[in-house]
Scaffold this motif. Sequence first.
Motif, PDB file in Angstrom:
ATOM      1  N   LEU A  93      41.406  62.654-114.901  1.00  0.00           N
ATOM      2  CA  LEU A  93      42.034  63.269-116.082  1.00  0.00           C
ATOM      3  C   LEU A  93      43.483  63.581-115.742  1.00  0.00           C
ATOM      4  O   LEU A  93      43.779  63.953-114.601  1.00  0.00           O
ATOM      5  N   ASP A  94      44.398  63.489-116.722  1.00  0.00           N
ATOM      6  CA  ASP A  94      45.718  64.081-116.538  1.00  0.00           C
ATOM      7  C   ASP A  94      45.529  65.589-116.405  1.00  0.00           C
ATOM      8  O   ASP A  94      44.618  66.162-117.023  1.00  0.00           O
ATOM      9  N   ALA A  95      46.416  66.228-115.634  1.00  0.00           N
ATOM     10  CA  ALA A  95      46.226  67.647-115.337  1.00  0.00           C
ATOM     11  C   ALA A  95      47.009  68.555-116.277  1.00  0.00           C
ATOM     12  O   ALA A  95      47.371  69.675-115.922  1.00  0.00           O
ATOM     13  N   ASP A  96      47.282  68.090-117.490  1.00  0.00           N
ATOM     14  CA  ASP A  96      48.110  68.874-118.413  1.00  0.00           C
ATOM     15  C   ASP A  96      47.398  69.225-119.721  1.00  0.00           C
ATOM     16  O   ASP A  96      48.034  69.630-120.690  1.00  0.00           O
ATOM     17  N   PHE A  97      46.065  69.021-119.740  1.00  0.00           N
ATOM     18  CA  PHE A  97      45.224  69.295-120.918  1.00  0.00           C
ATOM     19  C   PHE A  97      45.372  68.257-122.029  1.00  0.00           C
ATOM     20  O   PHE A  97      44.803  68.434-123.098  1.00  0.00           O
ATOM     21  N   SER A  98      46.119  67.165-121.769  1.00  0.00           N
ATOM     22  CA  SER A  98      46.130  66.087-122.766  1.00  0.00           C
ATOM     23  C   SER A  98      44.748  65.442-122.842  1.00  0.00           C
ATOM     24  O   SER A  98      44.351  64.917-123.877  1.00  0.00           O
ATOM     25  N   HIS A  99      44.052  65.467-121.707  1.00  0.00           N
ATOM     26  CA  HIS A  99      42.687  64.937-121.635  1.00  0.00           C
ATOM     27  C   HIS A  99      41.738  66.117-121.553  1.00  0.00           C
ATOM     28  O   HIS A  99      41.561  66.703-120.484  1.00  0.00           O
ATOM     29  N   ASP A 208      49.197  66.823-126.915  1.00  0.00           N
ATOM     30  CA  ASP A 208      50.410  66.905-126.110  1.00  0.00           C
ATOM     31  C   ASP A 208      50.201  67.923-124.990  1.00  0.00           C
ATOM     32  O   ASP A 208      49.385  68.832-125.114  1.00  0.00           O
ATOM     33  N   ARG A 209      50.935  67.762-123.886  1.00  0.00           N
ATOM     34  CA  ARG A 209      50.704  68.644-122.733  1.00  0.00           C
ATOM     35  C   ARG A 209      50.817  70.110-123.124  1.00  0.00           C
ATOM     36  O   ARG A 209      51.600  70.477-124.001  1.00  0.00           O
ATOM     37  N   ARG A 210      50.019  70.962-122.457  1.00  0.00           N
ATOM     38  CA  ARG A 210      49.979  72.377-122.824  1.00  0.00           C
ATOM     39  C   ARG A 210      51.206  73.103-122.289  1.00  0.00           C
ATOM     40  O   ARG A 210      51.892  73.806-123.001  1.00  0.00           O
TER      41      ARG A 210
HETATM   42 MG    MG Z   1      50.714  64.187-119.856  1.00  0.00          MG
END
Ligand code: MG
Length: 236
Positions: A93-99, A208-210
Amino acid sequence: MTAERLLVTLCTYNERENLPPLIEEIWRVAPQADLLVIDDNSPDGTGQVADEWAARDSRLHVLHRPGKLGLGTATLAGFRYAVANDYTWLMNLDADFSHHPRYIPALLECMRSVDVAIGSRYVAGGGVLGWGLRRKLMSRGVNAYARLFLRLSTHDNSGAFRCFRVDRLRQLDLDGFISRGYAIQEEILYRCRKIGCTFAETPIIFDDRRYGQSKINLYEMLAALVIIPRLGLLGR
Ligand SMILES: [Mg+2]
Ligand SMILES: Nc1nc2c(ncn2[C@@H]2O[C@H](COP(=O)(O)OP(=O)(O)OP(=O)(O)O)[C@@H](O)[C@H]2O)c(=O)[nH]1
């Protein structure tokens, strides 16, 4: 028969604010999962945050790399770790909450029948929130481009929310990858297809990233435009 084991990998560069709530959310839906954070000496201290967590929970592992060596090589470091430690599945997973981790069960469900499951923005029920027209067109463009040059039949080839059967990753020539950055996503699918993997796509809404800033830049975009046709030609 050995128990089935899941490794969730998170590549991080300056994700200090996103990482703790993300880890909690992953374990809320998949408490059985081990986690591997692959951090490139983030200036914001993401690596230390991960270390502190690892000290109190043995399910979390941290791989520290000396500097920003790129998303591609970070992703492959996760693959190597999963192979070396005999996991059954690797999910990234991307680590920015996009996933969002709420999709983890759907991806695991796909793994009953295929080798690679993709959390997909571009199948019915999937989508993107919070992007402007330019970013949407860039993403659609790179996907169409990959489908054309690499003859991929999957629809979301540039996203990183995926699950792999580790026995299949074992069959890939991990030292032979040419991408160092974001083009790794297309290269992985291309190489998986070459070794005969089966695929499924399950819809996700990409948000979008958090917190924090994007690491994608013009250089990464241009690199993908060169690498994708090169891969297609090399593979002929
Ligand atoms: Mg991202
Ligand atoms: N270890 C490592 N992680 C990276 C590197 N570059 C990006 N990442 C991580 O890879 C994931 C995807 O990067 P993002 O910057 O979110 O890329 P993006 O999702 O295309 O861009 P945004 O829409 O702005 O989020 C994030 O978890 C990043 O922290 C890198 O060089 N090394």
